[in-house]
Design a protein around this motif. Structure first.
Motif, PDB file in Angstrom:
ATOM      1  N   GLY A 371       1.048  -1.199   0.088  1.00  0.00           N
ATOM      2  CA  GLY A 371       0.001  -0.135  -0.293  1.00  0.00           C
ATOM      3  C   GLY A 371       0.806   1.185  -0.111  1.00  0.00           C
ATOM      4  O   GLY A 371       0.491   2.363  -0.860  1.00  0.00           O
ATOM      5  N   LEU A 372       1.834   1.068   1.055  1.00  0.00           N
ATOM      6  CA  LEU A 372       2.770   2.531   0.807  1.00  0.00           C
ATOM      7  C   LEU A 372       3.760   2.694  -0.430  1.00  0.00           C
ATOM      8  O   LEU A 372       3.964   3.993  -0.899  1.00  0.00           O
ATOM      9  CB  LEU A 372       3.676   2.258   2.276  1.00  0.00           C
ATOM     10  N   ASP A 373       3.907   1.715  -0.866  1.00  0.00           N
ATOM     11  CA  ASP A 373       4.774   1.707  -2.337  1.00  0.00           C
ATOM     12  C   ASP A 373       3.721   2.255  -3.235  1.00  0.00           C
ATOM     13  O   ASP A 373       4.301   3.178  -4.276  1.00  0.00           O
ATOM     14  CB  ASP A 373       5.055   0.287  -2.650  1.00  0.00           C
ATOM     15  N   ARG A 374       2.337   1.991  -3.409  1.00  0.00           N
ATOM     16  CA  ARG A 374       1.672   2.542  -4.259  1.00  0.00           C
ATOM     17  C   ARG A 374       1.138   4.020  -3.947  1.00  0.00           C
ATOM     18  O   ARG A 374       1.285   4.807  -4.965  1.00  0.00           O
ATOM     19  CB  ARG A 374       0.145   1.775  -4.236  1.00  0.00           C
ATOM     20  N   LEU A 375       1.320   4.230  -2.504  1.00  0.00           N
ATOM     21  CA  LEU A 375       1.187   5.636  -2.259  1.00  0.00           C
ATOM     22  C   LEU A 375       2.234   6.532  -2.696  1.00  0.00           C
ATOM     23  O   LEU A 375       2.112   7.784  -3.269  1.00  0.00           O
ATOM     24  CB  LEU A 375       0.872   6.100  -0.720  1.00  0.00           C
ATOM     25  N   GLU A 376       3.689   5.979  -2.383  1.00  0.00           N
ATOM     26  CA  GLU A 376       4.655   6.919  -2.766  1.00  0.00           C
ATOM     27  C   GLU A 376       4.778   6.797  -4.522  1.00  0.00           C
ATOM     28  O   GLU A 376       4.984   8.111  -4.966  1.00  0.00           O
ATOM     29  CB  GLU A 376       6.126   5.915  -2.447  1.00  0.00           C
ATOM     30  N   SER A 377       4.522   5.925  -5.225  1.00  0.00           N
ATOM     31  CA  SER A 377       4.618   6.257  -6.506  1.00  0.00           C
ATOM     32  C   SER A 377       3.413   7.090  -7.009  1.00  0.00           C
ATOM     33  O   SER A 377       3.685   7.786  -8.211  1.00  0.00           O
ATOM     34  CB  SER A 377       4.875   5.005  -7.618  1.00  0.00           C
ATOM     35  N   TYR A 378       2.196   6.921  -6.338  1.00  0.00           N
ATOM     36  CA  TYR A 378       1.272   7.978  -6.817  1.00  0.00           C
ATOM     37  C   TYR A 378       1.951   9.306  -6.760  1.00  0.00           C
ATOM     38  O   TYR A 378       1.623  10.403  -7.334  1.00  0.00           O
ATOM     39  CB  TYR A 378      -0.083   7.585  -6.083  1.00  0.00           C
ATOM     40  N   LEU A 379       2.291   9.576  -5.319  1.00  0.00           N
ATOM     41  CA  LEU A 379       2.633  10.991  -4.916  1.00  0.00           C
ATOM     42  C   LEU A 379       3.831  11.506  -5.873  1.00  0.00           C
ATOM     43  O   LEU A 379       3.868  12.792  -6.102  1.00  0.00           O
ATOM     44  CB  LEU A 379       3.106  11.125  -3.603  1.00  0.00           C
ATOM     45  N   ARG A 380       4.726  10.551  -6.168  1.00  0.00           N
ATOM     46  CA  ARG A 380       5.656  11.125  -7.130  1.00  0.00           C
ATOM     47  C   ARG A 380       5.446  11.439  -8.286  1.00  0.00           C
ATOM     48  O   ARG A 380       5.777  12.432  -8.994  1.00  0.00           O
ATOM     49  CB  ARG A 380       6.673   9.830  -7.430  1.00  0.00           C
TER      50      ARG A 380
END
Ligand SMILES: Cc1ncc(COP(=O)(O)O)c(C=O)c1O
Length: 381
Positions: A371-380
């Motif tokens: 979940g956090l990987d997905r959040l990180e790439s979305y925010l990038r």
């Protein structure tokens, strides 16, 4: 004939948490960090006690307030863990989850036009019941006090209509917990006032560094304490809550409880008895696991540059959305559609939650990492 339905009921809404959860439940490959439900099974010995209750034919009505052995165990739990002394016979009621305890408390103490001060952002279980009673929720804005309800904030909102103050700590959705000094200040402020405190302490067993303190220690005579086994023993579906209040108040709350549900389920009560006796410390290993997940999630969120307060209890992060031109609902929908990640829009926790999202870490480390990987790439992006 819908026009015949009680207007107060028509005017309340399904909880925003559930609404969002249901909306995204069928999206394929979704990682959901939405629900505030422990991901551990109910402890084995507690399940066995439930099964045994069926085999032993403990399947009848119990005393309205709950089996006396269970009330004794519940009172012991508060005495041993939180240093508050309640009479099992006159001051303890076993309820159908903390949810029913909230309902019967408000229905006992509120009347048309009464005001109830609630910190916001907050768990959405209070406002609808207050409104069903014809009373008025008055929000204390805790966004600038690190999500902490303070005596000063309460003082600024008290009127001659104030009947109750809700103190839901450790907090859903912020994970913040109040310390002894803060609680004493609030108790001092209310010392000479005829105002109740509803202390929702459902996350009391999940406080990480410090020890949970109940405000009932300092103002028992005006406090209704609510707790339960949903979070501490991973027993959300068993529906067992506890309510403690001084006798003059408990005897009236008990009438509302009686006409509402008669009693909590006998089988669940037997399981709860096991949980509060042999399993009194069952929450400890779960708490350790939550604490390490919290540290992991905190480090990840910080490394993404997100504005977040490290929680000291429960299993939630309340994170500021790093853009001001989008509502929390639209932000969360975008996360769902573009990153296949579901978190709860802050607006589900009152208007004061707008601009934030809630992330639950009652999920496995693998799910959290994904979940956090997905959040990180979305925010990038
Ligand atoms: C703060 C708070 N109070 C009460 C409840 C309701 O708990 P129960 O399952 O015991 O009804 C919840 C559940 O999420 C909660 O977060």
């Amino acid at each position: 004939m819908e026009h015949l339905i009680n207007n107060r009921v028509k005017n309340i809404e399904i909880s925003g948490i559930r609404k969002f959860f249901n909306m995204v439940a069928d999206v394929k490959d979704m990682v959901s960090l939405t629900i505030g439900q422990p991901d551990f099974p109910t402890p084995e010995h507690v399940k066995e006690a439930g099964k045994k209750a069926i085999d032993d034919n403990i399947t009848t009505y119990t005393h309205n307030a709950g089996l006396i052995q269970l009330r004794e165990a519940a009172a012991d739990f508060y005495r041993k863990k939180y240093n508050v002394d309640y009479s099992s016979e006159h001051e303890a009621i076993i309820t159908v989850g903390a949810s029913e305890a909230i309902d019967i408390t408000f229905r006992t103490i509120l009347e048309e036009g009464c005001e109830v001060i609630i910190p916001g952002p907050v768990y959405p279980g209070y406002e609808p019941i207050i409104k069903l009673c014809g009373a008025i929720p008055v929000y204390a804005d805790i966004r600038n006090t690190q999500f902490r309800m303070t005596a000063e904030l309460i003082d600024s909102l008290i009127t001659d209509k104030t009947r109750c103050i809700v103190l839901p700590y450790p907090s859903n959705p912020t994970g913040i917990s109040l310390n002894e000094e803060e609680l004493k200040e609030i108790a001092q402020l209310l010392k000479d006032r005829e105002i109740f405190v509803l202390a929702d302490e459902i996350y009391s067993e999940l406080v990480y560094e410090q020890q949970h303190v109940s405000i009932a220690q300092f103002m028992k005579e005006k406090t209704i304490v609510i707790n339960g086994l949903s979070k501490s023993h991973s027993m959300t579906g068993w529906r067992i809550g506890m309510l403690f209040a001084p006798e003059y108040l408990a005897k009236h709350i008990l009438k509302v409880h009686q006409y509402n549900v008669t009693c909590a389920t006998s089988i669940s009560q037997m399981a709860a008895l096991e949980a509060l006796t042999a399993g009194i410390d069952d929450a400890l290993p779960m708490k350790q696991e939550y604490a390490s997940r919290r540290d992991y999630v905190f480090n990840r969120l910080q490394s993404m540059g997100l504005d977040v307060i490290k929680p000291d209890g429960a299993f939630y992060f309340f994170v500021k959305i790093p853009a001001s031109n989008i509502s929390s609902f639209d932000f969360c929908m975008e996360l769902v559609n573009e990153a296949k990640l579901a978190v709860v829009p802050g607006s589900a926790f009152s208007e004061l939650g707008e601009g934030y999202f809630r992330l639950s870490y009652a999920y496995s480390t693998d799910t959290l990492k994904e979940g956090l990987d997905r959040l990180e790439s979305y925010l990038r992006k």
